[in-house]
Design a protein around this motif. Sequence first.
Motif, PDB file in Angstrom:
ATOM      1  N   PHE A 278       0.836  -1.203   0.000  1.00 39.14           N
ATOM      2  CA  PHE A 278       0.000   0.000   0.000  1.00 39.14           C
ATOM      3  C   PHE A 278       0.870   1.252   0.000  1.00 39.14           C
ATOM      4  N   THR A 279       1.922   1.259   0.816  1.00 34.99           N
ATOM      5  CA  THR A 279       2.804   2.419   0.884  1.00 34.99           C
ATOM      6  C   THR A 279       3.473   2.672  -0.464  1.00 34.99           C
ATOM      7  N   ALA A 280       4.018   1.625  -1.070  1.00 36.76           N
ATOM      8  CA  ALA A 280       4.684   1.787  -2.363  1.00 36.76           C
ATOM      9  C   ALA A 280       3.712   2.303  -3.419  1.00 36.76           C
ATOM     10  N   GLY A 281       2.508   1.739  -3.452  1.00 34.77           N
ATOM     11  CA  GLY A 281       1.527   2.177  -4.439  1.00 34.77           C
ATOM     12  C   GLY A 281       1.108   3.623  -4.236  1.00 34.77           C
ATOM     13  N   LEU A 282       0.875   4.022  -2.983  1.00 35.07           N
ATOM     14  CA  LEU A 282       0.453   5.399  -2.709  1.00 35.07           C
ATOM     15  C   LEU A 282       1.566   6.396  -3.005  1.00 35.07           C
ATOM     16  N   VAL A 283       2.808   6.033  -2.738  1.00 34.08           N
ATOM     17  CA  VAL A 283       3.929   6.925  -3.055  1.00 34.08           C
ATOM     18  C   VAL A 283       4.018   7.143  -4.562  1.00 34.08           C
ATOM     19  N   LEU A 284       3.907   6.078  -5.331  1.00 29.96           N
ATOM     20  CA  LEU A 284       3.960   6.213  -6.792  1.00 29.96           C
ATOM     21  C   LEU A 284       2.768   7.006  -7.318  1.00 29.96           C
ATOM     22  N   LEU A 285       1.585   6.770  -6.739  1.00 27.13           N
ATOM     23  CA  LEU A 285       0.408   7.522  -7.167  1.00 27.13           C
ATOM     24  C   LEU A 285       0.547   8.995  -6.791  1.00 27.13           C
ATOM     25  N   GLY A 286       1.092   9.277  -5.608  1.00 29.11           N
ATOM     26  CA  GLY A 286       1.329  10.655  -5.210  1.00 29.11           C
ATOM     27  C   GLY A 286       2.339  11.342  -6.109  1.00 29.11           C
ATOM     28  N   ARG A 287       3.331  10.610  -6.578  1.00 25.86           N
ATOM     29  CA  ARG A 287       4.308  11.178  -7.506  1.00 25.86           C
ATOM     30  C   ARG A 287       3.634  11.634  -8.791  1.00 25.86           C
ATOM     31  N   GLU A 288       2.694  10.828  -9.276  1.00 23.88           N
ATOM     32  CA  GLU A 288       1.960  11.225 -10.481  1.00 23.88           C
ATOM     33  C   GLU A 288       1.139  12.485 -10.225  1.00 23.88           C
ATOM     34  N   LEU A 289       0.531  12.584  -9.046  1.00 23.92           N
ATOM     35  CA  LEU A 289      -0.262  13.765  -8.718  1.00 23.92           C
ATOM     36  C   LEU A 289       0.609  15.008  -8.647  1.00 23.92           C
ATOM     37  N   VAL A 290       1.766  14.897  -8.014  1.00 27.74           N
ATOM     38  CA  VAL A 290       2.667  16.051  -7.892  1.00 27.74           C
ATOM     39  C   VAL A 290       3.149  16.498  -9.265  1.00 27.74           C
ATOM     40  N   ARG A 291       3.466  15.569 -10.116  1.00 31.85           N
ATOM     41  CA  ARG A 291       3.892  15.934 -11.480  1.00 31.85           C
ATOM     42  C   ARG A 291       2.756  16.588 -12.241  1.00 31.85           C
ATOM     43  N   PHE A 292       1.542  16.111 -12.010  1.00 33.53           N
ATOM     44  CA  PHE A 292       0.384  16.726 -12.660  1.00 33.53           C
ATOM     45  C   PHE A 292       0.204  18.170 -12.208  1.00 33.53           C
ATOM     46  N   LEU A 293       0.508  18.441 -10.944  1.00 35.32           N
ATOM     47  CA  LEU A 293       0.381  19.794 -10.400  1.00 35.32           C
ATOM     48  C   LEU A 293       1.574  20.674 -10.761  1.00 35.32           C
ATOM     49  N   GLY A 294       2.557  20.114 -11.444  1.00 35.70           N
ATOM     50  CA  GLY A 294       3.689  20.903 -11.881  1.00 35.70           C
ATOM     51  C   GLY A 294       4.838  20.937 -10.913  1.00 35.70           C
ATOM     52  N   GLY A 295       4.841  20.065  -9.917  1.00 38.89           N
ATOM     53  CA  GLY A 295       5.907  20.055  -8.935  1.00 38.89           C
ATOM     54  C   GLY A 295       6.892  18.927  -9.165  1.00 38.89           C
ATOM     55  N   ARG A 296       7.936  18.916  -8.360  1.00 37.99           N
ATOM     56  CA  ARG A 296       8.917  17.849  -8.405  1.00 37.99           C
ATOM     57  C   ARG A 296       8.662  16.919  -7.230  1.00 37.99           C
ATOM     58  N   PRO A 297       8.463  15.629  -7.483  1.00 39.78           N
ATOM     59  CA  PRO A 297       8.177  14.700  -6.383  1.00 39.78           C
ATOM     60  C   PRO A 297       9.285  14.682  -5.342  1.00 39.78           C
ATOM     61  N   ARG A 298       8.909  14.744  -4.085  1.00 39.15           N
ATOM     62  CA  ARG A 298       9.857  14.702  -2.968  1.00 39.15           C
ATOM     63  C   ARG A 298       9.475  13.522  -2.091  1.00 39.15           C
ATOM     64  N   LEU A 299      10.403  12.591  -2.001  1.00 39.57           N
ATOM     65  CA  LEU A 299      10.115  11.286  -1.410  1.00 39.57           C
ATOM     66  C   LEU A 299       9.628  11.393   0.021  1.00 39.57           C
ATOM     67  N   LEU A 300      10.218  12.279   0.827  1.00 36.97           N
ATOM     68  CA  LEU A 300       9.859  12.350   2.232  1.00 36.97           C
ATOM     69  C   LEU A 300       8.398  12.787   2.414  1.00 36.97           C
ATOM     70  N   VAL A 301       7.984  13.816   1.667  1.00 37.08           N
ATOM     71  CA  VAL A 301       6.608  14.290   1.772  1.00 37.08           C
ATOM     72  C   VAL A 301       5.643  13.264   1.192  1.00 37.08           C
ATOM     73  N   LEU A 302       6.032  12.618   0.103  1.00 38.40           N
ATOM     74  CA  LEU A 302       5.185  11.579  -0.483  1.00 38.40           C
ATOM     75  C   LEU A 302       4.994  10.412   0.485  1.00 38.40           C
ATOM     76  N   THR A 303       6.081  10.005   1.132  1.00 45.18           N
ATOM     77  CA  THR A 303       5.979   8.908   2.097  1.00 45.18           C
ATOM     78  C   THR A 303       5.117   9.300   3.286  1.00 45.18           C
ATOM     79  N   ALA A 304       5.275  10.544   3.750  1.00 50.62           N
ATOM     80  CA  ALA A 304       4.442  11.016   4.860  1.00 50.62           C
ATOM     81  C   ALA A 304       2.967  10.961   4.487  1.00 50.62           C
ATOM     82  N   SER A 305       2.646  11.396   3.280  1.00 48.91           N
ATOM     83  CA  SER A 305       1.248  11.368   2.835  1.00 48.91           C
ATOM     84  C   SER A 305       0.723   9.942   2.790  1.00 48.91           C
ATOM     85  N   ALA A 306       1.523   9.027   2.241  1.00 51.45           N
ATOM     86  CA  ALA A 306       1.091   7.635   2.134  1.00 51.45           C
ATOM     87  C   ALA A 306       0.863   7.016   3.508  1.00 51.45           C
ATOM     88  N   LEU A 307       1.742   7.300   4.442  1.00 50.64           N
ATOM     89  CA  LEU A 307       1.623   6.692   5.768  1.00 50.64           C
ATOM     90  C   LEU A 307       0.476   7.289   6.567  1.00 50.64           C
TER      91      LEU A 307
END
Length: 512
Positions: free
Chosen positions: A118-147
């Motif tokens: 679940f964590t891996a999937g949510l991190v990858l999905l969050g990365r797609e969302l951040v790129r869609f919003l025009g940002g650069r994916p940041r692993l720490l914030v993505l992991t925090a969101s997933a957890l």
Amino acid sequence: MSTAAIEDEDVRSPGPAAGGGTGRRPVLRRLLPAAGAVLVAAAGALIAVGCFLGLYVRPTSDDWCAAWKARDLGVLGITSDFYRTQNGRIANAFLSGVVYGDGLAGIKILPTVIAVCFTAGLVLLGRELVRFLGGRPRLLVLTASALVVQALVYFAGTRSYQVLLWAPATISHTVPSVIGVWAILLALWTVRRPRAPARAAGFVSAFLIAFALGTLSEPFALVSGLLAGLAGLLCLPRIGLARNWHPFTWCLLWCSGLVCGLVVLYTSPGARWRRAQQPDKESLLSAGELRATFADWLRVWDSVTGQWAYLGAAAVGVLLGLACCLRGRAPGKREPRRSVPRRALTAALLLPVPVVVLGSFAVVVGLRSGYGPSGWTYARTWTNFLVPMELALCGYGALLGARGGRWLAARRSADAALATGAVAASCLALASVAVLVPNVRELTTTTVARSVAWDAQNARIRSEAAQGGNDVGYRPLYIGALAEPFFTGDYDRDWVASCVSNWYGVDRIHRR
């Protein structure tokens, strides 16, 4: 499924110019990693405790039946048994056979497998969302969101033991949500492939996965089918949200797979037998039943909305959106014009609302049909619409954070305002995690205490059975609002006691 539409690169816009185009936000750049680290530690600790508790999980209720059938019949045998005599859920039975195939080892590691996937999937999905919003994916914030999202899904409800630790419920209602997240990633991968063979493989996989889910969990099939159906309509090229027919085709095949799976399930001998056991009752379409179902649906949402901690998903989403403000663009570079009609984009953003509202109602209808007036209390099934709700709240929070950051970027006091917003969102997210601590503490106490009592009783019963005893004493060990032997006064109808007897190889058990 709906995010398949974001394959249209024209809807992306780069991050806002920050500080006169330099992209420097020194306060925010230091604050976001710190906030992400705190949330990773807090939410990660709760989830780690939940995974560790898997080692103390012992059989109860449906565990007893699945365990002895997987041991005696094997994976294919329990699959055939479910199809012919139980409920028709062949994929559910197959997974149960895998999980229980090696005694109790499977149910002990299953929570960890769920959390990691679940964590891996949510991190990858969050990365797609951040790129869609025009940002650069940041692993720490993505992991925090997933957890944080996971912690809320597991522990914010009224049936935490069933959502994470009880294998029959996790296989039926938690695992499908994990598969659904990875299916969205598969959809994004498929519609972006330039080569036809790769797209064909993705389309075939969509149908097969959906077919399996249709025979795994009816509630999830209803919710995901609703999501895919509405997303497919929005992805029609004429609407303008997608450039080609690939997203629509993927959604169509997903829905087709679900329908085929549900047909196989509904027409199975096991499903027919199960329906025959239910007493005659008023039609679900009658005025009285519709009113009662609506009342049950309101009770469900009264319980959900009474837990303010769910707002933590939106708060951590704001952090995810604010992270987009750390990406600047070169001076003089113009943003591409958005080619997606505003109405279509608005419809896409509002898509989660009918999915969660109608999907939750469909789940309540199914519960009332299968379990009667008390069906709405089976909170483990709520996971099927709570996960989309949490993901939607996180997505809306990210959109708010990104838009708010762009709006504040032109202000003189942008750094202070962005820092204030980041601190407020962090505090709300951390508070939503902190409020779960008492639930996790109680879950830990009850799970560990029951495992100690269960191990002692298990050793005694096995000793008596080894000495030739055919009628052994059993003391019910309740946990998670689940059934134990002697839940009914009629022993012939006590299916839990029958499964316990089969597990220990005795003829009968009596209350100790």
